[in-house]
Write an enzyme that holds these catalytic residues in place. Structure first.
Site, short mmCIF file in Angstrom:
data_model
loop_
_atom_site.label_atom_id
_atom_site.label_comp_id
_atom_site.label_asym_id
_atom_site.label_seq_id
_atom_site.Cartn_x
_atom_site.Cartn_y
_atom_site.Cartn_z
N TYR A 157 -16.24 2.79 61.33
CA TYR A 157 -16.51 3.24 62.70
C TYR A 157 -15.94 4.64 62.87
O TYR A 157 -14.91 4.97 62.31
CB TYR A 157 -15.91 2.30 63.74
CG TYR A 157 -14.43 2.07 63.61
CD1 TYR A 157 -13.93 1.07 62.78
CD2 TYR A 157 -13.52 2.84 64.33
CE1 TYR A 157 -12.57 0.85 62.66
CE2 TYR A 157 -12.15 2.62 64.21
CZ TYR A 157 -11.68 1.63 63.37
OH TYR A 157 -10.33 1.41 63.25
N MET A 159 -14.36 7.58 65.52
CA MET A 159 -13.56 7.55 66.75
C MET A 159 -13.11 8.97 67.12
O MET A 159 -13.09 9.88 66.30
CB MET A 159 -12.34 6.66 66.57
CG MET A 159 -11.44 7.05 65.44
SD MET A 159 -9.83 6.23 65.57
CE MET A 159 -9.23 6.93 67.12
#
Lengths: 263, 263, 263, 263, 263
Positions: A157, A159
């Site tokens: 992911y 961020m």
């Protein structure tokens, strides 16, 4: 050390997370698996270029390929070679390996030895610092020039750090950020052995500021570490997260077989 | 100088950042590379129209074309000519070159000479101002009528100034904005030689207020400058960023070859 | 019990919510229903892997499949097998079953017995705790190793806890969160018999932190429970919701028939 | 005058901004240009229905058509007729012409004459008011029943007034809003001759509250007016903007030719 | 009355707003109009299932179908039947009819009679309450079991109540919400005769909390009511709006003809 010096010392290899959909009717495009395997083999034929392949869960992609290496042109060539296979691009993320600017310094360690272990004897301190330097050099090397680990599951992911109202990471001074990151790292270290994480930098290169890749044999551990860290102030107050993609790490031929491309 | 006067004096050429996906099977459309090269050649056949071409990394696009020149109709014609090639539009951004309304004035420089260099002798001041005027004229000319530089990597992103709660850029008075921008520019100048930046204006024309194009030989430098600037109050408190696209600058034929279009 | 201990004890099976569009012209792909049914049969052929199938309402999907079981590779295989049918992926969500870290402890129950029921006699307390332990073990087992219920309608939505300004769930201490969740659970319990809910965890795995699946015979009950809970502080101040998908639960062959795939 | 009375008095004609992509291979659909021109001719065959056509810059669209007229059914028919041409819909916006509820009243003008010009003599006041009434009637007529101007460039964007925290336009009373809008209008008037703007209302009809269409011969003027107005409190604190589309105004046949459709 | 009792008493029929794009070349799929009309006829063949059909303006859809009735399975069957026509799904919204939990009670009316009309005589009060009960029963019936009105234009949009910072609707107590909603309803009643509105509930079922359908002969009235209500505190502080779709209500065959499907 200035912000600049911290930044300049930190950058390493290119990292391209590539996500693809497999064709619904692979038989319409015979030889597809071979073309993918050839593309991966070409990329990894020159050390230290590496890939991790994984079958992803959910509609966002069928197959994930994490490619790492010093040569961005080689990463672009891999991306192009894969475009000529039956795989259709679903998502991607570009980043560069980097060391953390908040890494412990020798002074930090010296102070810790004195405060936590009451070690102030010059010879012992020096002996301990020698061991510490070796560990830190190895850790730093693994962040800038990583060897991708072998674990059965992976999540990725992107961020960013938040910049809103009173929760503005970039308005904090370096010491405050370093102290917050130290607490964050302490949580991470308790997962040593269960979870391997690789943080790579993407400010200015892609839509978020960092990419996070987590590897674990137990997929539950991926959930546990991210959940526990969310209570840490660094995440609770200052983190914004992009999409999460999760997969089962497999060798390339097996990953392709699982998404319908037999070689 | 009023806001109006600052604004009117500032606008120059049109800038169109065009991003394309290359065809998965280029052989189905023979002659594609030639048609793209012809379109680019037509656009640049009349001075000072220029293009920079680059192979992009990641799924957002395969090829980027930055086109600059005084004639918006010519930019539209380029866009149209490219629509008749095998390239499929992925993204784009429209802006106009402009000078910064926060540029140093002669009075600023005179004050700086007095304050920082203790130069107040009229003849020396005048001599220094003459040199300063030349530099500033050149700098200003490069912003309004740019010659696109030759560097090996490029990133592009649009951005706006924030207008939320206490972080409202447009509610600050001119002097406060100028002072903040001066600090921002100081960081930028420390990258002189490593990174060339071109800020173009798009308020009222496209979805963000500015387009930022950065050129550097070392792709790591693209990350470093944007990351370091994020700690600057102008970015930390007042910047909102759109998508980031990163690529490897290549001459047009080579860029096309790298995305599968041989000429 | 530390945050870590709470987290580690909690994770169970994989859960994949898969949403598909049915083909507009099913006759163009004969045998489609059989291929879907075969894929589901293969997945559920080994205990305790289970599916619930439902015809969804609205454009977001035509068919929903909720698949649950201990083996993520088997979930990936189901996803892949379905990719070879006429169904086209519309959306999905990946999560893992988990117990709530805010579950009542034996001490909580002992205190409740004393405070609410004035039961302090050791033998009676022990007798009541024995019954309580059985209930809680069953409840916990149903969350970690669920048997999917038979109800006529279903809705699914992902959600996260908010981390903005003063409304930051992750900045609350454990007792405050536990107390808030207890109030939330009280509302939920008043729907016992009408609505069955299964909360599964997805932090680090998919784009939200939890998946919520609600089952009810009366579709109105799905609206009622979610609406009433929205006034609870846990939802009102701390919940962010993703997309909501609603469907009519049917056995697989009937669900397929309702979306045009006859077997 | 109540809010209601202000609102009821204000609504005029329908406005449909239609944006299209041109076909990549126009030759596959011969006669396309003629069908588009016929659709436009049918729409404008009855007074006062009008269109402005423009070639747009960037990937969001190739061609823009702004259609204005009293009959919404006729606008729908135009949209339908265009759907049968090679143009593919890219975006659109629906609004209605309206007068501003913050327009100056006769009392406002009388007060202004006294305060700013010291005119209080009854005959002179009346003479000036007569001229003022004519101007205002013309201005109002142009907003409700506009004649679309002939300028070489155009931009369109939708916008809403903000309703967040302390920046809630709809929580201001009428006098405060009128005063803010008067300042906004003053900036606008300084662009008289260079920029023609048409504000149309879309609350309840499309996703934003207003559509803004700007016409100027110099595309730089489009950027300048929107940028300068952003410093006005009405924009700085209270405006939220949708997508911006910019184009080159051309007569219909020429606009089509520029996007590849020869007639 | 508890929140629960208010909620349980309120739910009625299913409502499916379906939006479609018409085919660009209807002749390629002969019989399309008939298949759509047959699907609508099947749905409405059993009382009280009803549809309203409309030609929409703008790119979001060509045709809208609002379908209402007690049987969700029948709504799903309509959706499926329409999937086998040349119409392609563009958007949709699922909700259930419901009465307002903030409806006036008999006590409210009794108090109003005393306060506003000074009626306290028992017989007169009872007479007035009898008439009031009839009106309220009719109004309530129309909300839960609506007869869709015949008006020439329609708009639909979903909405939620805000839950951010100090503007958190769900943190208000019932009396505060009821008082705010009463003011909102007062504005609505001033449009009686011009605008018919139907508010339906979708919490837990679709992505927003309510669907709002407005019917009016004059499309300008759709804009006027939504704009005027935006100044009401319920909207100004507490409303978040989804997409708005606007159309011209026509009988099914005529609506289809206007989007190119002749029967």
């Amino acid at each position: 050390m200035t912000e600049r010096e911290r930044v300049e010392a930190s950058t390493g290899w290119g990292v391209l997370h590539l996500f693809y959909w497999a064709p619904a009717r692979p038989d319409d495009e015979p030889g597809g698996a071979k073309r993918v395997l050839d593309a991966l083999a070409t990329f990894t034929s020159e050390e230290p270029h590496q890939v991790v392949t994984f079958a992803t869960l959910g509609h966002k992609a069928d197959l994930g390929i994490m490619a790492v290496g010093p040569d961005l042109a080689r990463l672009q060539a891999l991306q192009h070679d894969l475009s000529a296979t039956p795989l259709r691009p679903a998502w991607s993320y570009l980043s560069l390996t980097e060391t953390s600017e908040y890494a412990m310094t020798e002074d930090d360690e010296r102070r810790r030895l004195a405060d936590e272990e009451q070690i102030t004897d010059a010879a012992t301190v020096e002996e301990r610092l020698t061991a510490w330097r070796e560990r830190i050099t190895h850790y730093r090397e693994q962040r800038v020039h990583p060897r991708l680990p072998q674990k059965r599951s992976i999540c990725f992911y992107p961020m960013s750090k938040r910049r809103t109202g009173d929760d503005n990471w970039y308005a904090l001074d370096f010491d405050a950020r370093k102290q917050l990151m130290a607490g964050h790292a302490r949580v991470g270290r308790t997962y040593a052995g269960r979870v391997v994480q690789l943080i790579t930098g993407s400010t200015g290169l892609d839509d978020w500021e960092w990419g996070v890749t987590l590897f674990a044999d137990d997929p539950g551990a991926l959930k546990e570490i991210v959940y526990e860290m969310r209570f840490d102030e660094v995440s609770a107050r200052y983190a914004e997260f992009g999409p999460f993609l999760t997969g089962l790490v497999l060798d390339p031929a097996e990953a392709l077989r699982r998404v319908g491309l037999e070689s």
